[in-house]
Scaffold this motif. Sequence first.
Motif, short mmCIF file in Angstrom:
data_model
loop_
_atom_site.label_atom_id
_atom_site.label_comp_id
_atom_site.label_asym_id
_atom_site.label_seq_id
_atom_site.Cartn_x
_atom_site.Cartn_y
_atom_site.Cartn_z
N ALA A 162 0.82 -1.21 0.00
CA ALA A 162 0.00 0.00 0.00
C ALA A 162 0.85 1.26 0.00
O ALA A 162 0.46 2.29 -0.56
N VAL A 163 2.03 1.19 0.63
CA VAL A 163 2.94 2.35 0.65
C VAL A 163 3.68 2.49 -0.67
O VAL A 163 3.73 3.59 -1.26
N HIS A 164 4.25 1.41 -1.16
CA HIS A 164 5.17 1.48 -2.29
C HIS A 164 4.54 1.16 -3.65
O HIS A 164 5.13 1.48 -4.69
N HIS A 165 3.37 0.56 -3.64
CA HIS A 165 2.67 0.25 -4.89
C HIS A 165 1.18 0.61 -4.73
O HIS A 165 0.31 -0.26 -4.89
N PRO A 166 0.89 1.86 -4.42
CA PRO A 166 -0.50 2.23 -4.12
C PRO A 166 -1.46 2.03 -5.29
O PRO A 166 -2.67 1.86 -5.07
N GLU A 167 -0.93 2.02 -6.49
CA GLU A 167 -1.78 1.83 -7.67
C GLU A 167 -2.31 0.41 -7.77
O GLU A 167 -3.26 0.15 -8.52
N ARG A 168 -1.75 -0.52 -7.00
CA ARG A 168 -2.17 -1.93 -7.08
C ARG A 168 -3.20 -2.29 -6.01
O ARG A 168 -3.94 -3.26 -6.19
N VAL A 169 -3.24 -1.59 -4.89
CA VAL A 169 -4.06 -2.00 -3.74
C VAL A 169 -5.25 -1.06 -3.61
O VAL A 169 -5.08 0.14 -3.38
N ASP A 170 -6.47 -1.62 -3.75
CA ASP A 170 -7.64 -0.74 -3.63
C ASP A 170 -8.23 -0.71 -2.22
O ASP A 170 -8.76 0.31 -1.80
N ARG A 171 -8.14 -1.81 -1.48
CA ARG A 171 -8.57 -1.84 -0.08
C ARG A 171 -7.62 -2.75 0.68
O ARG A 171 -7.10 -3.73 0.12
N LEU A 172 -7.41 -2.45 1.96
CA LEU A 172 -6.38 -3.14 2.73
C LEU A 172 -6.92 -3.59 4.08
O LEU A 172 -7.59 -2.83 4.78
N GLY A 173 -6.61 -4.84 4.46
CA GLY A 173 -6.88 -5.34 5.80
C GLY A 173 -5.59 -5.81 6.44
O GLY A 173 -4.83 -6.57 5.82
N VAL A 174 -5.32 -5.36 7.66
CA VAL A 174 -4.07 -5.69 8.36
C VAL A 174 -4.44 -6.32 9.69
O VAL A 174 -5.02 -5.66 10.56
N LEU A 175 -4.10 -7.60 9.87
CA LEU A 175 -4.51 -8.35 11.05
C LEU A 175 -3.28 -8.72 11.87
O LEU A 175 -2.32 -9.30 11.35
N CYS A 176 -3.34 -8.38 13.16
CA CYS A 176 -2.32 -8.85 14.10
C CYS A 176 -0.92 -8.58 13.57
O CYS A 176 -0.06 -9.46 13.52
N ALA A 177 -0.69 -7.35 13.14
CA ALA A 177 0.58 -6.98 12.53
C ALA A 177 1.12 -5.74 13.21
O ALA A 177 0.59 -5.25 14.21
N SER A 178 2.19 -5.20 12.64
CA SER A 178 2.85 -4.05 13.23
C SER A 178 3.52 -3.23 12.13
O SER A 178 3.80 -3.75 11.04
N ALA A 179 3.78 -1.96 12.45
CA ALA A 179 4.59 -1.13 11.54
C ALA A 179 6.07 -1.41 11.72
O ALA A 179 6.89 -1.08 10.87
N SER A 180 6.43 -2.02 12.85
CA SER A 180 7.79 -2.48 13.13
C SER A 180 7.67 -3.57 14.18
O SER A 180 6.96 -3.40 15.17
N PHE A 181 8.35 -4.68 13.97
CA PHE A 181 8.22 -5.81 14.88
C PHE A 181 9.25 -5.77 16.00
O PHE A 181 9.67 -6.81 16.52
N GLY A 182 9.67 -4.57 16.38
CA GLY A 182 10.51 -4.39 17.56
C GLY A 182 11.99 -4.54 17.28
O GLY A 182 12.46 -4.53 16.14
N ASP A 183 12.73 -4.70 18.35
CA ASP A 183 14.18 -4.85 18.31
C ASP A 183 14.56 -5.96 17.33
O ASP A 183 14.07 -7.10 17.45
N PRO A 184 15.39 -5.69 16.33
CA PRO A 184 15.73 -6.73 15.35
C PRO A 184 16.55 -7.88 15.91
O PRO A 184 16.60 -8.97 15.33
N ARG A 185 17.21 -7.68 17.06
CA ARG A 185 18.11 -8.71 17.56
C ARG A 185 17.41 -10.02 17.89
O ARG A 185 17.95 -11.11 17.56
N PRO A 186 16.23 -10.04 18.53
CA PRO A 186 15.57 -11.33 18.77
C PRO A 186 15.23 -12.07 17.47
O PRO A 186 15.29 -13.31 17.42
N TRP A 187 14.87 -11.33 16.42
CA TRP A 187 14.58 -11.98 15.15
C TRP A 187 15.84 -12.61 14.55
O TRP A 187 15.79 -13.71 13.99
N ARG A 188 16.95 -11.91 14.70
CA ARG A 188 18.21 -12.47 14.18
C ARG A 188 18.63 -13.70 14.99
O ARG A 188 19.15 -14.67 14.42
#
Length: 371
Positions: A102-128
Amino acid sequence: MPTALLHHTVDGPACAPPLLLGNSLGTSTALWDGVARGLSATRRVVRWDLPGHGRSAAGLIAPGATVADLADHVLGLADHLGLDRFSYAGVSLGGAIGLHLAVHHPERVDRLGVLCASASFGDPRPWRRRAALVRRAGTAPVADTAAARWFTPGFSHPGLLADLRATAPEAYAACCDALAAYDLRGVLASIGAPTLIMAGREDPVTPPAHAREIADAIPGAALIELPRTSHLAPAERPEAVLVALRGHFAPAREAGMAVRRAVLGDAHVDRAQARTTLLTEDFQDFITRYAWGEVWTDPTLDRRERSLITLAALVAHGHWDELALHAVAARRNGLTPEEISAVLRHMAVYCGVPAANKAFATVQRALDDVL
Protein backbone atom coordinates in the motif's frame (compact mmCIF):
# COMPACT_ATOMS: atom_id res chain seq x y z
CA MET A 1 10.48 -9.00 -10.26
CA PRO A 2 10.69 -12.76 -9.44
CA THR A 3 9.70 -15.13 -12.23
CA ALA A 4 8.97 -18.24 -10.11
CA LEU A 5 5.54 -18.22 -8.51
CA LEU A 6 4.36 -18.72 -4.97
CA HIS A 7 2.04 -21.67 -4.50
CA HIS A 8 -1.53 -20.37 -4.48
CA THR A 9 -5.20 -21.37 -4.56
CA VAL A 10 -8.09 -19.44 -6.09
CA ASP A 11 -11.74 -19.56 -4.96
CA GLY A 12 -14.81 -17.61 -5.96
CA PRO A 13 -16.25 -16.32 -9.24
CA ALA A 14 -13.63 -15.51 -11.88
CA CYS A 15 -15.38 -12.22 -12.60
CA ALA A 16 -15.53 -11.11 -8.95
CA PRO A 17 -13.22 -8.43 -7.54
CA PRO A 18 -9.92 -10.04 -6.48
CA LEU A 19 -8.82 -10.35 -2.85
CA LEU A 20 -5.36 -11.65 -1.89
CA LEU A 21 -4.84 -13.23 1.55
CA GLY A 22 -1.37 -13.34 3.13
CA ASN A 23 -0.19 -15.61 5.94
CA SER A 24 1.88 -15.17 9.06
CA LEU A 25 5.37 -16.55 9.59
CA GLY A 26 5.30 -20.35 9.93
CA THR A 27 1.77 -20.90 8.59
CA SER A 28 0.20 -21.93 5.29
CA THR A 29 -2.96 -21.10 3.39
CA ALA A 30 -4.76 -23.25 5.98
CA LEU A 31 -4.69 -20.19 8.24
CA TRP A 32 -7.64 -18.84 6.22
CA ASP A 33 -9.67 -22.06 5.94
CA GLY A 34 -12.44 -20.79 8.22
CA VAL A 35 -12.75 -17.45 6.41
CA ALA A 36 -11.98 -17.92 2.71
CA ARG A 37 -15.22 -19.67 1.76
CA GLY A 38 -17.35 -16.86 3.14
CA LEU A 39 -15.23 -14.22 1.42
CA SER A 40 -15.35 -16.08 -1.89
CA ALA A 41 -19.12 -15.58 -2.16
CA THR A 42 -18.44 -12.10 -3.53
CA ARG A 43 -14.67 -12.07 -4.16
CA ARG A 44 -12.13 -13.96 -6.21
CA VAL A 45 -10.04 -15.06 -3.24
CA VAL A 46 -6.37 -15.84 -3.85
CA ARG A 47 -4.46 -17.50 -1.00
CA TRP A 48 -0.72 -18.02 -1.26
CA ASP A 49 2.10 -19.59 0.74
CA LEU A 50 5.23 -17.76 1.84
CA PRO A 51 8.48 -19.15 0.39
CA GLY A 52 9.35 -22.48 2.00
CA HIS A 53 5.93 -22.57 3.69
CA GLY A 54 3.09 -24.86 2.69
CA ARG A 55 3.73 -25.79 -0.91
CA SER A 56 5.86 -22.81 -1.99
CA ALA A 57 9.47 -23.54 -2.91
CA ALA A 58 12.11 -22.62 -0.31
CA GLY A 59 14.39 -21.35 -3.07
CA LEU A 60 12.13 -18.34 -3.60
CA ILE A 61 13.83 -16.57 -0.69
CA ALA A 62 17.47 -16.14 0.40
CA PRO A 63 19.28 -15.04 3.59
CA GLY A 64 19.00 -11.31 4.17
CA ALA A 65 15.60 -11.11 2.49
CA THR A 66 13.33 -8.10 3.05
CA VAL A 67 9.60 -7.54 3.15
CA ALA A 68 10.04 -5.77 -0.19
CA ASP A 69 11.34 -9.05 -1.66
CA LEU A 70 8.25 -10.87 -0.42
CA ALA A 71 5.99 -8.11 -1.76
CA ASP A 72 7.61 -8.53 -5.16
CA HIS A 73 6.60 -12.19 -5.11
CA VAL A 74 3.00 -11.16 -4.39
CA LEU A 75 3.06 -8.70 -7.29
CA GLY A 76 4.50 -11.39 -9.53
CA LEU A 77 1.62 -13.68 -8.61
CA ALA A 78 -0.91 -10.91 -9.20
CA ASP A 79 0.61 -10.20 -12.60
CA HIS A 80 0.48 -13.89 -13.49
CA LEU A 81 -3.24 -13.95 -12.62
CA GLY A 82 -3.89 -10.75 -14.58
CA LEU A 83 -4.77 -8.70 -11.49
CA ASP A 84 -3.80 -5.10 -12.11
CA ARG A 85 -5.55 -3.95 -8.94
CA PHE A 86 -6.68 -6.00 -5.95
CA SER A 87 -7.76 -5.91 -2.34
CA TYR A 88 -5.41 -7.43 0.20
CA ALA A 89 -5.58 -8.80 3.75
CA GLY A 90 -2.71 -10.33 5.69
CA VAL A 91 -1.81 -11.60 9.13
CA SER A 92 1.42 -10.60 10.91
CA LEU A 93 4.18 -10.89 8.27
CA GLY A 94 1.41 -11.12 5.69
CA GLY A 95 -0.01 -7.87 7.06
CA ALA A 96 3.41 -6.23 6.87
CA ILE A 97 3.58 -7.21 3.20
CA GLY A 98 0.18 -5.58 2.66
CA LEU A 99 1.33 -2.36 4.31
CA HIS A 100 4.46 -2.35 2.15
CA LEU A 101 2.37 -2.80 -1.00
CA ALA A 102 0.00 0.00 0.00
CA VAL A 103 2.94 2.35 0.65
CA HIS A 104 5.17 1.48 -2.29
CA HIS A 105 2.67 0.25 -4.89
CA PRO A 106 -0.50 2.23 -4.12
CA GLU A 107 -1.78 1.83 -7.67
CA ARG A 108 -2.17 -1.93 -7.08
CA VAL A 109 -4.06 -2.00 -3.74
CA ASP A 110 -7.64 -0.74 -3.63
CA ARG A 111 -8.57 -1.84 -0.08
CA LEU A 112 -6.38 -3.14 2.73
CA GLY A 113 -6.88 -5.34 5.80
CA VAL A 114 -4.07 -5.69 8.36
CA LEU A 115 -4.51 -8.35 11.05
CA CYS A 116 -2.32 -8.85 14.10
CA ALA A 117 0.58 -6.98 12.53
CA SER A 118 2.85 -4.05 13.23
CA ALA A 119 4.59 -1.13 11.54
CA SER A 120 7.79 -2.48 13.13
CA PHE A 121 8.22 -5.81 14.88
CA GLY A 122 10.51 -4.39 17.56
CA ASP A 123 14.18 -4.85 18.31
CA PRO A 124 15.73 -6.73 15.35
CA ARG A 125 18.11 -8.71 17.56
CA PRO A 126 15.57 -11.33 18.77
CA TRP A 127 14.58 -11.98 15.15
CA ARG A 128 18.21 -12.47 14.18
CA ARG A 129 18.71 -14.83 17.11
CA ARG A 130 15.63 -16.80 16.07
CA ALA A 131 16.92 -16.99 12.50
CA ALA A 132 20.26 -18.32 13.76
CA LEU A 133 18.49 -20.88 15.97
CA VAL A 134 16.34 -22.20 13.13
CA ARG A 135 19.30 -22.38 10.75
CA ARG A 136 21.13 -24.42 13.38
CA ALA A 137 18.39 -26.61 14.83
CA GLY A 138 15.43 -26.45 12.42
CA THR A 139 11.91 -25.28 13.21
CA ALA A 140 11.25 -27.74 16.06
CA PRO A 141 12.44 -25.35 18.84
CA VAL A 142 10.11 -22.54 17.70
CA ALA A 143 7.27 -25.00 17.05
CA ASP A 144 7.49 -26.25 20.63
CA THR A 145 6.62 -22.78 21.95
CA ALA A 146 4.39 -21.53 19.12
CA ALA A 147 1.04 -22.33 20.72
CA ALA A 148 1.68 -19.87 23.54
CA ARG A 149 2.46 -17.13 21.02
CA TRP A 150 -0.31 -17.93 18.57
CA PHE A 151 -3.36 -18.91 20.61
CA THR A 152 -5.18 -18.11 23.83
CA PRO A 153 -5.02 -20.77 26.58
CA GLY A 154 -7.24 -23.73 25.81
CA PHE A 155 -7.27 -23.21 22.03
CA SER A 156 -5.10 -25.13 19.61
CA HIS A 157 -4.84 -25.81 15.90
CA PRO A 158 -2.77 -28.96 15.31
CA GLY A 159 -2.75 -28.43 11.56
CA LEU A 160 -1.08 -25.03 11.76
CA LEU A 161 1.43 -26.28 14.30
CA ALA A 162 2.25 -29.15 11.92
CA ASP A 163 2.69 -26.63 9.11
CA LEU A 164 5.26 -24.78 11.21
CA ARG A 165 7.25 -27.96 11.83
CA ALA A 166 7.16 -28.69 8.09
CA THR A 167 8.39 -25.23 7.07
CA ALA A 168 11.81 -25.17 5.41
CA PRO A 169 14.26 -23.87 8.05
CA GLU A 170 16.26 -21.74 5.63
CA ALA A 171 13.10 -20.05 4.35
CA TYR A 172 11.73 -19.49 7.85
CA ALA A 173 15.06 -17.94 8.87
CA ALA A 174 15.08 -15.67 5.81
CA CYS A 175 11.59 -14.46 6.73
CA CYS A 176 12.96 -13.66 10.20
CA ASP A 177 15.65 -11.59 8.46
CA ALA A 178 12.87 -9.70 6.68
CA LEU A 179 11.02 -9.03 9.93
CA ALA A 180 14.23 -7.81 11.59
CA ALA A 181 14.80 -5.21 8.86
CA TYR A 182 11.18 -4.09 8.49
CA ASP A 183 10.08 -0.63 9.68
CA LEU A 184 7.32 1.41 8.03
CA ARG A 185 6.54 3.73 10.92
CA GLY A 186 7.62 6.87 9.08
CA VAL A 187 5.64 6.30 5.88
CA LEU A 188 2.22 4.92 6.89
CA ALA A 189 0.56 8.31 6.45
CA SER A 190 1.03 7.98 2.69
CA ILE A 191 -1.42 5.05 2.48
CA GLY A 192 -4.56 6.10 0.66
CA ALA A 193 -6.37 2.76 0.38
CA PRO A 194 -9.31 2.32 2.78
CA THR A 195 -7.75 0.32 5.60
CA LEU A 196 -9.10 -1.93 8.36
CA ILE A 197 -6.79 -2.84 11.24
CA MET A 198 -7.63 -5.82 13.46
CA ALA A 199 -5.95 -6.83 16.72
CA GLY A 200 -6.35 -9.66 19.19
CA ARG A 201 -6.62 -8.29 22.71
CA GLU A 202 -4.58 -11.21 24.06
CA ASP A 203 -1.92 -11.15 21.34
CA PRO A 204 1.58 -11.20 22.91
CA VAL A 205 3.37 -10.84 19.55
CA THR A 206 1.63 -7.76 18.18
CA PRO A 207 -0.49 -6.40 21.04
CA PRO A 208 -3.31 -3.91 20.43
CA ALA A 209 -0.95 -0.98 20.95
CA HIS A 210 0.78 -1.96 17.69
CA ALA A 211 -2.56 -1.92 15.87
CA ARG A 212 -3.46 1.46 17.32
CA GLU A 213 -0.14 2.86 16.11
CA ILE A 214 -0.95 1.76 12.56
CA ALA A 215 -4.55 2.97 12.72
CA ASP A 216 -3.50 6.36 14.08
CA ALA A 217 -0.97 6.81 11.28
CA ILE A 218 -3.12 5.83 8.26
CA PRO A 219 -5.70 8.48 7.34
CA GLY A 220 -9.24 7.24 7.92
CA ALA A 221 -8.20 3.75 9.05
CA ALA A 222 -10.67 1.73 11.12
CA LEU A 223 -9.62 -0.39 14.10
CA ILE A 224 -11.27 -3.50 15.56
CA GLU A 225 -10.01 -5.28 18.68
CA LEU A 226 -11.18 -8.85 19.11
CA PRO A 227 -11.66 -10.13 22.66
CA ARG A 228 -10.40 -13.59 23.66
CA THR A 229 -8.13 -13.61 20.61
CA SER A 230 -4.39 -14.02 20.27
CA HIS A 231 -2.06 -13.74 17.26
CA LEU A 232 -3.70 -15.95 14.61
CA ALA A 233 -7.13 -14.37 14.60
CA PRO A 234 -8.46 -16.05 11.42
CA ALA A 235 -7.83 -19.47 12.98
CA GLU A 236 -9.07 -18.66 16.48
CA ARG A 237 -12.00 -16.36 15.64
CA PRO A 238 -12.94 -17.10 12.01
CA GLU A 239 -16.55 -15.94 12.33
CA ALA A 240 -15.60 -12.54 13.75
CA VAL A 241 -12.84 -12.08 11.20
CA LEU A 242 -15.18 -13.05 8.35
CA VAL A 243 -17.85 -10.57 9.41
CA ALA A 244 -15.32 -7.75 9.71
CA LEU A 245 -13.59 -8.46 6.42
CA ARG A 246 -16.83 -8.96 4.51
CA GLY A 247 -17.99 -5.58 5.74
CA HIS A 248 -14.71 -3.94 4.78
CA PHE A 249 -14.09 -5.60 1.42
CA ALA A 250 -17.64 -6.09 0.23
CA PRO A 251 -19.90 -3.34 1.55
CA ALA A 252 -23.49 -4.51 1.31
CA ARG A 253 -24.42 -2.59 -1.83
CA GLU A 254 -21.27 -3.56 -3.71
CA ALA A 255 -21.56 -7.19 -2.64
CA GLY A 256 -25.27 -7.24 -3.41
CA MET A 257 -24.84 -5.84 -6.90
CA ALA A 258 -22.14 -8.42 -7.68
CA VAL A 259 -24.35 -11.32 -6.57
CA ARG A 260 -27.47 -9.85 -8.17
CA ARG A 261 -25.69 -9.69 -11.52
CA ALA A 262 -24.22 -13.16 -11.12
CA VAL A 263 -27.62 -14.72 -10.34
CA LEU A 264 -30.04 -12.70 -12.50
CA GLY A 265 -27.70 -11.72 -15.32
CA ASP A 266 -26.37 -8.36 -16.46
CA ALA A 267 -29.18 -7.78 -18.95
CA HIS A 268 -31.93 -8.02 -16.33
CA VAL A 269 -30.09 -5.86 -13.81
CA ASP A 270 -29.27 -3.25 -16.45
CA ARG A 271 -32.95 -3.07 -17.43
CA ALA A 272 -33.98 -2.69 -13.79
CA GLN A 273 -31.40 0.04 -13.26
CA ALA A 274 -32.54 1.88 -16.39
CA ARG A 275 -36.15 1.86 -15.16
CA THR A 276 -35.25 3.29 -11.75
CA THR A 277 -37.09 6.50 -10.90
CA LEU A 278 -37.22 8.88 -7.96
CA LEU A 279 -40.11 6.76 -6.70
CA THR A 280 -38.28 3.45 -6.92
CA GLU A 281 -34.59 4.26 -6.36
CA ASP A 282 -34.68 3.75 -2.59
CA PHE A 283 -36.46 0.43 -3.03
CA GLN A 284 -33.91 -0.71 -5.62
CA ASP A 285 -31.12 0.22 -3.21
CA PHE A 286 -32.87 -1.68 -0.40
CA ILE A 287 -33.21 -4.83 -2.53
CA THR A 288 -29.57 -4.67 -3.60
CA ARG A 289 -28.26 -4.11 -0.07
CA TYR A 290 -30.53 -6.42 1.90
CA ALA A 291 -31.84 -9.23 -0.33
CA TRP A 292 -28.69 -9.58 -2.42
CA GLY A 293 -26.01 -8.00 -0.22
CA GLU A 294 -26.90 -9.73 3.05
CA VAL A 295 -29.20 -12.71 2.47
CA TRP A 296 -27.85 -14.10 -0.82
CA THR A 297 -24.24 -13.57 0.27
CA ASP A 298 -24.67 -15.49 3.53
CA PRO A 299 -22.41 -18.58 3.07
CA THR A 300 -24.63 -20.80 5.23
CA LEU A 301 -26.52 -21.80 2.06
CA ASP A 302 -25.00 -21.95 -1.40
CA ARG A 303 -26.67 -20.42 -4.45
CA ARG A 304 -28.14 -23.72 -5.66
CA GLU A 305 -29.85 -24.20 -2.31
CA ARG A 306 -31.14 -20.63 -2.35
CA SER A 307 -32.57 -21.14 -5.83
CA LEU A 308 -34.44 -24.26 -4.67
CA ILE A 309 -35.97 -22.33 -1.77
CA THR A 310 -36.81 -19.32 -3.93
CA LEU A 311 -38.60 -21.38 -6.57
CA ALA A 312 -40.71 -23.09 -3.92
CA ALA A 313 -41.63 -19.81 -2.22
CA LEU A 314 -42.61 -18.15 -5.50
CA VAL A 315 -44.87 -21.04 -6.47
CA ALA A 316 -46.48 -21.05 -3.02
CA HIS A 317 -47.37 -17.37 -3.30
CA GLY A 318 -48.23 -17.37 -7.00
CA HIS A 319 -45.59 -14.85 -8.02
CA TRP A 320 -45.43 -16.04 -11.63
CA ASP A 321 -43.33 -13.25 -13.17
CA GLU A 322 -40.72 -13.66 -10.45
CA LEU A 323 -40.89 -17.45 -10.90
CA ALA A 324 -39.99 -17.07 -14.58
CA LEU A 325 -37.06 -14.83 -13.68
CA HIS A 326 -35.78 -17.16 -10.99
CA ALA A 327 -36.20 -20.29 -13.10
CA VAL A 328 -33.60 -18.84 -15.46
CA ALA A 329 -31.50 -17.79 -12.46
CA ALA A 330 -31.73 -21.34 -11.08
CA ARG A 331 -30.23 -22.71 -14.28
CA ARG A 332 -27.47 -20.11 -13.99
CA ASN A 333 -26.87 -21.27 -10.41
CA GLY A 334 -26.37 -24.84 -11.59
CA LEU A 335 -29.80 -26.48 -11.19
CA THR A 336 -30.70 -28.98 -13.90
CA PRO A 337 -34.15 -29.11 -15.57
CA GLU A 338 -34.73 -32.37 -13.70
CA GLU A 339 -34.03 -30.68 -10.36
CA ILE A 340 -36.36 -27.78 -11.19
CA SER A 341 -39.03 -30.28 -12.21
CA ALA A 342 -38.60 -32.07 -8.88
CA VAL A 343 -39.20 -28.80 -7.03
CA LEU A 344 -42.41 -28.13 -8.97
CA ARG A 345 -43.68 -31.69 -8.45
CA HIS A 346 -42.95 -31.31 -4.75
CA MET A 347 -45.02 -28.13 -4.75
CA ALA A 348 -47.90 -29.99 -6.39
CA VAL A 349 -48.18 -31.99 -3.18
CA TYR A 350 -48.07 -29.01 -0.83
CA CYS A 351 -49.60 -26.18 -2.90
CA GLY A 352 -51.93 -28.12 -5.19
CA VAL A 353 -51.93 -29.38 -8.76
CA PRO A 354 -53.37 -26.15 -10.26
CA ALA A 355 -50.46 -24.16 -8.82
CA ALA A 356 -48.00 -26.74 -10.14
CA ASN A 357 -49.64 -26.68 -13.59
CA LYS A 358 -49.23 -22.89 -13.72
CA ALA A 359 -45.67 -23.17 -12.45
CA PHE A 360 -44.67 -25.76 -15.06
CA ALA A 361 -46.09 -23.63 -17.87
CA THR A 362 -44.42 -20.48 -16.55
CA VAL A 363 -41.04 -22.13 -16.12
CA GLN A 364 -41.20 -23.88 -19.50
CA ARG A 365 -41.84 -20.59 -21.32
CA ALA A 366 -39.03 -18.88 -19.38
CA LEU A 367 -36.52 -21.61 -20.18
CA ASP A 368 -37.61 -21.81 -23.83
CA ASP A 369 -36.95 -18.08 -24.20
CA VAL A 370 -33.32 -18.42 -23.17
CA LEU A 371 -32.49 -21.55 -25.17
